[in-house]
Design an enzyme around this catalytic site. Structure first.
Site, PDB file in Angstrom:
ATOM      1  N   ASP A   1       0.815  -1.219   0.000  1.00 65.37           N
ATOM      2  CA  ASP A   1       0.000   0.000   0.000  1.00 65.37           C
ATOM      3  C   ASP A   1       0.848   1.268   0.000  1.00 65.37           C
ATOM      4  OD1 ASP A   1      -2.211  -1.713   0.180  1.00 65.37           O
ATOM      5  OD2 ASP A   1      -2.054  -1.772   2.359  1.00 65.37           O
TER       6      ASP A   1
ATOM      7  N   HIS B   1      -4.793  -1.748  -5.619  1.00 67.76           N
ATOM      8  CA  HIS B   1      -4.031  -0.618  -6.147  1.00 67.76           C
ATOM      9  C   HIS B   1      -5.004   0.477  -6.544  1.00 67.76           C
ATOM     10  CE1 HIS B   1      -0.539  -3.550  -7.282  1.00 67.76           C
ATOM     11  NE2 HIS B   1      -0.814  -3.531  -6.003  1.00 67.76           N
TER      12      HIS B   1
HETATM   13  P1  GDP Z   1      -0.774   0.332  -3.589  1.00 64.66           P
HETATM   14  O1  GDP Z   1      -1.368  -0.943  -3.099  1.00 64.66           O
HETATM   15  O2  GDP Z   1       0.698   0.398  -3.343  1.00 64.66           O
HETATM   16  O3  GDP Z   1      -1.128   0.674  -5.005  1.00 64.66           O
HETATM   17  O4  GDP Z   1      -1.402   1.486  -2.673  1.00 64.66           O
HETATM   18  P2  GDP Z   1      -2.947   1.617  -2.211  1.00 64.66           P
HETATM   19  O5  GDP Z   1      -3.746   2.079  -3.361  1.00 64.66           O
HETATM   20  O6  GDP Z   1      -3.410   0.399  -1.484  1.00 64.66           O
HETATM   21  O7  GDP Z   1      -2.810   2.719  -1.081  1.00 64.66           O
HETATM   22  C1  GDP Z   1      -2.311   3.995  -1.347  1.00 64.66           C
HETATM   23  C2  GDP Z   1      -3.413   5.026  -1.037  1.00 64.66           C
HETATM   24  O8  GDP Z   1      -2.829   6.306  -0.973  1.00 64.66           O
HETATM   25  C3  GDP Z   1      -4.481   5.128  -2.116  1.00 64.66           C
HETATM   26  O9  GDP Z   1      -5.701   5.468  -1.522  1.00 64.66           O
HETATM   27  C4  GDP Z   1      -3.982   6.268  -3.011  1.00 64.66           C
HETATM   28  O10 GDP Z   1      -5.019   6.938  -3.713  1.00 64.66           O
HETATM   29  C5  GDP Z   1      -3.377   7.159  -1.977  1.00 64.66           C
HETATM   30  N1  GDP Z   1      -2.240   7.975  -2.417  1.00 64.66           N
HETATM   31  C6  GDP Z   1      -1.256   7.676  -3.305  1.00 64.66           C
HETATM   32  N2  GDP Z   1      -0.332   8.652  -3.320  1.00 64.66           N
HETATM   33  C7  GDP Z   1      -0.747   9.577  -2.429  1.00 64.66           C
HETATM   34  C8  GDP Z   1      -0.189  10.806  -1.955  1.00 64.66           C
HETATM   35  O11 GDP Z   1       0.877  11.242  -2.357  1.00 64.66           O
HETATM   36  N3  GDP Z   1      -0.894  11.469  -0.994  1.00 64.66           N
HETATM   37  C9  GDP Z   1      -2.064  11.020  -0.500  1.00 64.66           C
HETATM   38  N4  GDP Z   1      -2.665  11.739   0.453  1.00 64.66           N
HETATM   39  N5  GDP Z   1      -2.606   9.854  -0.910  1.00 64.66           N
HETATM   40  C10 GDP Z   1      -1.949   9.154  -1.852  1.00 64.66           C
HETATM   41  P1  IMO Z   2      -0.861  -4.209  -2.201  1.00 68.95           P
HETATM   42  O1  IMO Z   2      -0.507  -4.729  -3.566  1.00 68.95           O
HETATM   43  C1  IMO Z   2      -0.845  -4.733   2.171  1.00 68.95           C
HETATM   44  C2  IMO Z   2      -0.694  -8.859   3.670  1.00 68.95           C
HETATM   45  C3  IMO Z   2      -1.976  -9.261   4.377  1.00 68.95           C
HETATM   46  C4  IMO Z   2      -1.427 -10.282   5.343  1.00 68.95           C
HETATM   47  C5  IMO Z   2      -0.343 -10.979   4.541  1.00 68.95           C
HETATM   48  C6  IMO Z   2      -0.773 -12.286   3.909  1.00 68.95           C
HETATM   49  O2  IMO Z   2      -2.185  -3.518  -2.165  1.00 68.95           O
HETATM   50  O3  IMO Z   2       0.249  -3.403  -1.621  1.00 68.95           O
HETATM   51  P2  IMO Z   2      -2.427 -12.955   1.930  1.00 68.95           P
HETATM   52  O4  IMO Z   2      -3.903 -12.718   1.781  1.00 68.95           O
HETATM   53  O5  IMO Z   2      -1.612 -12.418   0.821  1.00 68.95           O
HETATM   54  O6  IMO Z   2      -2.105 -14.397   2.240  1.00 68.95           O
HETATM   55  O7  IMO Z   2      -2.028 -12.139   3.261  1.00 68.95           O
HETATM   56  O8  IMO Z   2       0.038 -10.071   3.531  1.00 68.95           O
HETATM   57  N1  IMO Z   2      -0.886  -8.309   2.308  1.00 68.95           N
HETATM   58  C7  IMO Z   2      -0.905  -7.008   2.006  1.00 68.95           C
HETATM   59  N2  IMO Z   2      -0.797  -5.925   2.799  1.00 68.95           N
HETATM   60  N3  IMO Z   2      -0.947  -4.578   0.831  1.00 68.95           N
HETATM   61  C8  IMO Z   2      -1.033  -5.651   0.029  1.00 68.95           C
HETATM   62  O9  IMO Z   2      -1.052  -5.560  -1.327  1.00 68.95           O
HETATM   63  C9  IMO Z   2      -1.028  -6.947   0.606  1.00 68.95           C
HETATM   64  N4  IMO Z   2      -1.098  -8.196   0.115  1.00 68.95           N
HETATM   65  C10 IMO Z   2      -1.005  -9.019   1.149  1.00 68.95           C
HETATM   66  O10 IMO Z   2      -2.570  -8.171   5.040  1.00 68.95           O
HETATM   67  O11 IMO Z   2      -0.809  -9.638   6.440  1.00 68.95           O
HETATM   68 MG    MG Z   3      -2.849  -1.627  -1.745  1.00 68.88          MG
END
Ligand code: GDP
Ligand code: IMO
Ligand code: MG
Length: 461
Positions: free
Chosen positions: A35, A63
């Site tokens: 994340d 994502h």
């Molecule tokens: P990923 O799994 O790595 O793609 O990340 P996620 O989407 O799960 O979590 C990142 C969150 O932060 C999302 O809600 C994005 O829209 C948000 N986000 C990304 N870049 C920024 C930033 O620079 N500032 C803020 N406030 N939010 C951001």
């Molecule tokens: P993105 O791509 C955050 C974590 C789960 C759990 C562990 C194992 O959005 O960054 P699983 O269901 O994969 O067997 O869970 O891994 N986990 C993540 N945490 N972002 C993710 O993906 C994750 N994918 C798995 O929370 O602790």
């Molecule tokens: Mg994510």
């Protein structure tokens, strides 16, 4: 107030040039526990690449891409789908939940995106997540956390419940695996399911008996009937994606490899056993797509300006105080996939030094910098204390990680808002110093600072 200068002359350059990327392919990889904001960077760079290839994980990933006032939460679809005409690949290393994938394809089509046989390619070697994998995931977690003679409170892995572990386990077992190619021959798949499903039913029954839960046995023919319409939608997209990517490479086109999950969740190099079940470091890009490592000269490490973790496992810099709560609320730190609150804390440079090495980061994007604005001071963990001794090495064993105490460097905070800054030089001086400290400590340049979720809330160069 930070300056809001008009676009500088560098704006005429492509993003690839502004980030200083070498010619050729690039991998986008998370360097923390997920994340980090990978989706945003993949989306922005996809405009300048020819193909985007997901190499690992499944619907455990979430994502987020924000375009204007539209928000897209992608779980399986590569984050390049928002640009028309790109080649989007789900590589052999991905585990595919057919119901979730069809839901995403349908949802994106309803929002006007053209997802067709020229834009989405699914590896025939990828593995299929079936509903019994999700049941097994939940039962396995329940069984593992059952109180036993020695422990009343066992910490679970805290999986997303998406069937990821059981599907990869079947891949390793081989005899109980179903691959994407099997969706193309339903007669043969029927025979396969009649061999596999009784074994799965026996496993689920044993787990149910141990946990005191119940589950209806799966009927292989009913499972096939459920799969048929999904297979019909996915079939035209199924191909040998390794071969396709080799063709892309031969034609001097550029591939962007999209990592799901993150390096600290890598099955081999992460904080085992509190990890996911795939190689989500940049190393997985090669086994997960069939494109060799020497062809990828750029590894873009995605780093959140602070640390978050969801699920089980130690997190040395976790803040169980008002600052942790503030970061969670300002950063909206709730899971995209499960909605669970994420644990929040200060950036951990010991962990990052390790993951930047394992994934071979050639540059860094620091994300969610805006979330730290207006905090009086910013802490960065630069070492761990173990039994009174200062160490700088990230431990290989989670029990050891749970015992470390973070050693912090403290820098002054910076005032917001910063979301209009278009270059790192426009950020307040203290924010620039924070980024410089990270770059110097890790020995990797920071080429982008993200200051908001939208594409244009990005400071480059
Ligand atoms: P990923 O799994 O790595 O793609 O990340 P996620 O989407 O799960 O979590 C990142 C969150 O932060 C999302 O809600 C994005 O829209 C948000 N986000 C990304 N870049 C920024 C930033 O620079 N500032 C803020 N406030 N939010 C951001
Ligand atoms: P993105 O791509 C955050 C974590 C789960 C759990 C562990 C194992 O959005 O960054 P699983 O269901 O994969 O067997 O869970 O891994 N986990 C993540 N945490 N972002 C993710 O993906 C994750 N994918 C798995 O929370 O602790
Ligand atoms: Mg994510």
């Amino acid at each position: 107030m930070p300056p809001t200068a008009p676009a500088s002359s560098t704006d005429t350059k492509t993003l690839i040039e502004r980030l200083g990327l070498k010619p050729g392919h690039a991998t986008i990889v998370g360097l923390q526990w997920g994340d980090e904001g990978k989706g945003k960077v993949v989306d922005m760079l996809a405009a300048e690449f020819d193909a985007v290839a997901r190499y690992n994980g499944g619907a455990n990933a979430g994502h987020t891409v924000v375009v204007g006032d539209q928000k897209y939460a992608l779980h399986l679809m590569p984050s390049g789908v928002l640009y028309p005409g790109k080649v989007n690949v789900l590589g052999n290393g991905v585990v595919i939940d057919p119901e979730q994938l069809v839901k995403e394809i349908t949802g994106l089509r309803e929002r006007g995106l053209s997802i067709d046989t020229s834009t989405l390619f699914i590896s025939n070697r990828a593995h299929i997540v079936l509903p019994y994998h999700k049941t097994q995931d939940q039962l396995q977690e329940a069984a593992y956390t059952m109180p036993n003679a020695l422990d009343q409170n066992v910490e679970g892995i805290g999986t997303t419940g998406r069937g990821i572990g059981p599907c990869y386990a079947d891949k390793a077992l081989r005899s109980t695996a179903v691959r994407v190619a099997d969706l193309l021959d339903l007669d043969e798949l029927r025979h396969k399911l009649h061999r596999i499903v009784p074994i799965k039913n026996a496993t689920l029954k044993a787990l149910c008996e141990y946990t005191g839960q119940s589950h209806e046995p799966v009927d292989p023919d009913a499972l096939l009937d459920w799969l048929k319409p999904l297979a019909a939608i996915l079939a035209p997209h199924i191909t040998d994606t390794a071969g396709l990517l080799h063709e892309v490479t031969k034609n001097d086109k550029r591939i962007l490899f999209e990592g799901a999950n993150a390096t600290l969740l890598d099955i081999d190099h992460g904080t085992y056993p509190y990890v996911t079940s795939s190689n989500c470091s940049s190393l997985g890009a090669h086994t997960g797509t069939g494109v060799p490592g020497h062809q990828v000269g750029n590894v873009i490490g995605i780093v959140k300006a602070y640390q978050t973790r969801v699920g089980g496992g130690p997190m040395p810099t976790q803040l169980n105080d008002a600052t942790g709560d503030r970061i969670r609320e300002v950063g909206h730190e709730y899971g995209t996939t499960t909605g669970r609150p994420r644990r929040c804390g200060w950036i951990d440079l010991v962990a990052l030094k390790y993951t930047a090495s394992v994934s071979g980061a050639t540059c860094l994007c620091i994300m969610l910098v805006d979330v730290l604005a207006d905090l009086p001071e910013l802490k960065l963990c630069t070492a761990y204390k173990v039994d009174g001794k200062v160490v700088d090495r990230f431990p290989a064993v989670s029990e050891d990680l749970s015992k470390v105490e973070p050693v912090y460097e403290t820098l002054p905070g910076f005032a917001g808002p910063v979301d209009q800054c278009k270059s790192i030089a426009e950020l307040p001086e203290n924010a620039q110093n924070y980024l410089k400290f990270i770059a110097d400590f890790l020995g990797v340049p920071v080429v982008l600072a993200s200051v908001g979720p939208k594409r244009d809330q990005t400071a480059v160069g």
